[in-house]
Scaffold this motif. Structure first.
Motif, mmCIF file in Angstrom:
data_model
loop_
_atom_site.group_PDB
_atom_site.id
_atom_site.type_symbol
_atom_site.label_atom_id
_atom_site.label_comp_id
_atom_site.label_asym_id
_atom_site.label_seq_id
_atom_site.Cartn_x
_atom_site.Cartn_y
_atom_site.Cartn_z
ATOM 1 N N SER A 71 -8.275 4.623 -0.804
ATOM 2 C CA SER A 71 -7.612 3.863 0.357
ATOM 3 C C SER A 71 -6.280 4.692 0.513
ATOM 4 O O SER A 71 -6.019 5.283 1.423
ATOM 5 C CB SER A 71 -7.328 2.469 0.266
ATOM 6 N N SER A 72 -5.311 4.518 -0.427
ATOM 7 C CA SER A 72 -4.136 5.199 -0.532
ATOM 8 C C SER A 72 -3.272 4.814 -1.551
ATOM 9 O O SER A 72 -3.449 3.654 -2.162
ATOM 10 C CB SER A 72 -3.247 5.002 0.908
ATOM 11 N N GLY A 73 -2.385 5.530 -2.180
ATOM 12 C CA GLY A 73 -1.712 5.161 -3.353
ATOM 13 C C GLY A 73 -2.162 5.517 -4.733
ATOM 14 O O GLY A 73 -3.342 6.031 -4.579
ATOM 15 N N TYR A 101 -7.579 -7.724 -2.718
ATOM 16 C CA TYR A 101 -8.286 -6.497 -3.270
ATOM 17 C C TYR A 101 -8.188 -5.390 -2.261
ATOM 18 O O TYR A 101 -8.382 -5.762 -1.020
ATOM 19 C CB TYR A 101 -9.543 -6.917 -3.843
ATOM 20 N N VAL A 102 -8.049 -4.084 -2.675
ATOM 21 C CA VAL A 102 -8.493 -3.049 -1.654
ATOM 22 C C VAL A 102 -9.487 -2.045 -2.464
ATOM 23 O O VAL A 102 -9.739 -1.952 -3.627
ATOM 24 C CB VAL A 102 -7.055 -2.308 -1.389
ATOM 25 N N LEU A 103 -10.202 -1.440 -1.680
ATOM 26 C CA LEU A 103 -11.213 -0.538 -2.217
ATOM 27 C C LEU A 103 -10.461 0.452 -3.077
ATOM 28 O O LEU A 103 -9.544 1.379 -2.601
ATOM 29 C CB LEU A 103 -12.238 0.490 -1.082
ATOM 30 N N PHE A 104 -10.953 0.878 -4.259
ATOM 31 C CA PHE A 104 -10.192 1.521 -5.215
ATOM 32 C C PHE A 104 -10.987 3.035 -5.303
ATOM 33 O O PHE A 104 -10.430 4.162 -5.183
ATOM 34 C CB PHE A 104 -9.966 1.147 -6.596
ATOM 35 N N ASP A 105 -12.224 2.950 -5.445
ATOM 36 C CA ASP A 105 -13.151 4.083 -5.820
ATOM 37 C C ASP A 105 -14.546 3.649 -5.318
ATOM 38 O O ASP A 105 -14.641 2.210 -5.134
ATOM 39 C CB ASP A 105 -13.153 4.473 -7.028
ATOM 40 N N GLY A 107 -17.364 1.539 -5.061
ATOM 41 C CA GLY A 107 -17.783 0.252 -5.722
ATOM 42 C C GLY A 107 -16.590 -0.355 -6.407
ATOM 43 O O GLY A 107 -16.973 -1.214 -7.172
ATOM 44 N N GLU A 108 -15.597 0.105 -6.629
ATOM 45 C CA GLU A 108 -14.563 -0.590 -7.410
ATOM 46 C C GLU A 108 -13.432 -1.097 -6.436
ATOM 47 O O GLU A 108 -12.957 -0.183 -5.552
ATOM 48 C CB GLU A 108 -14.309 0.372 -8.491
ATOM 49 N N TYR A 109 -12.810 -2.279 -6.798
ATOM 50 C CA TYR A 109 -11.556 -2.685 -5.963
ATOM 51 C C TYR A 109 -10.417 -2.715 -7.048
ATOM 52 O O TYR A 109 -10.759 -3.250 -8.351
ATOM 53 C CB TYR A 109 -11.921 -3.748 -5.401
ATOM 54 N N VAL A 155 -11.999 -4.482 -10.556
ATOM 55 C CA VAL A 155 -13.271 -5.126 -10.434
ATOM 56 C C VAL A 155 -14.436 -4.537 -9.660
ATOM 57 O O VAL A 155 -14.208 -3.501 -8.627
ATOM 58 C CB VAL A 155 -13.240 -6.383 -9.779
ATOM 59 N N SER A 156 -15.577 -4.752 -9.899
ATOM 60 C CA SER A 156 -16.835 -3.827 -9.145
ATOM 61 C C SER A 156 -17.065 -4.907 -7.966
ATOM 62 O O SER A 156 -16.705 -6.061 -7.870
ATOM 63 C CB SER A 156 -18.171 -3.758 -9.993
ATOM 64 N N GLU A 157 -17.781 -4.246 -6.894
ATOM 65 C CA GLU A 157 -17.899 -4.806 -5.840
ATOM 66 C C GLU A 157 -18.942 -6.073 -5.794
ATOM 67 O O GLU A 157 -18.759 -6.958 -5.090
ATOM 68 C CB GLU A 157 -18.347 -3.944 -4.658
ATOM 69 N N ASP A 158 -19.688 -5.955 -6.908
ATOM 70 C CA ASP A 158 -20.488 -7.078 -7.019
ATOM 71 C C ASP A 158 -19.794 -8.406 -7.608
ATOM 72 O O ASP A 158 -20.330 -9.388 -7.606
ATOM 73 C CB ASP A 158 -21.848 -6.885 -7.971
#
Length: 160
Positions: A71-73, A101-105, A107-109, A155-158
């Motif tokens: 996302s950024s950062g 939470y924000v999208l990190f990679d 499927g991961e947040y 965390v994972s998206e699930d």
């Protein structure tokens, strides 16, 4: 993408290791190398930058892991190990955003308030290098215990 790995023993019995995106093997990162890595808010490199020091006499070690966020950062983790006890510290940008939470990679947040700017990530890396493994005092840090109940730094998206 090439990754570099460097291992050297300094005169004081300290081992330095690094994994640096886009670096040739056996090249210690200069300040310019580090500045180049953090020249964009969302970098083109998508792997972790990892720097670590280990004292061969006391077996104490520190590790700094800087991960770019899709996302950024950047998310920064500082690991301190002494006497078999490991304490993880995480970069803290804004405590009011520790519950989001924000999208990190893929499927991961991660927690939004843990993400810092490229300038802050660069400061953390250069301070770590110049102090032989100390945590930068120029950015905020929290431990996992300081993260609000029910939240986790990755965390994972699930799980969401």
């Amino acid at each position: 993408m090439k990754k570099g790995f460097l291992m050297s023993i300094t005169d004081a019995g300290v081992i330095f290791e690094s994994v640096i995106p886009n670096q040739a093997i056996n090249v210690r990162p200069s300040d310019k190398d580090l500045r180049d890595l953090f020249s964009e808010a969302v970098p083109k490199w998508h792997c972790d930058l990892s720097l670590s020091y280990r004292d061969v006499n006391s077996q104490a070690s520190t590790k700094l892991v800087i991960s770019p966020c899709i996302s950024s950062g950047f998310l920064i983790r500082f690991c301190l190990e002494r006497g078999g006890v490991v304490i993880d510290y995480f970069s803290l940008n804004e405590s009011k955003h520790l519950n989001r939470y924000v999208l990190f990679d893929d499927g991961e947040y991660t927690i939004s308030g843990l993400l810092v700017s490229a300038d802050q990530a660069l400061m953390a890396a250069t301070d770590f290098m110049s102090t032989r493994g100390e945590m930068s005092e120029k950015i905020g840090w929290i431990t996992e215990d300081d993260i609000p109940a029910g939240m986790h730094w990755l965390v994972s998206e699930d799980v969401l």
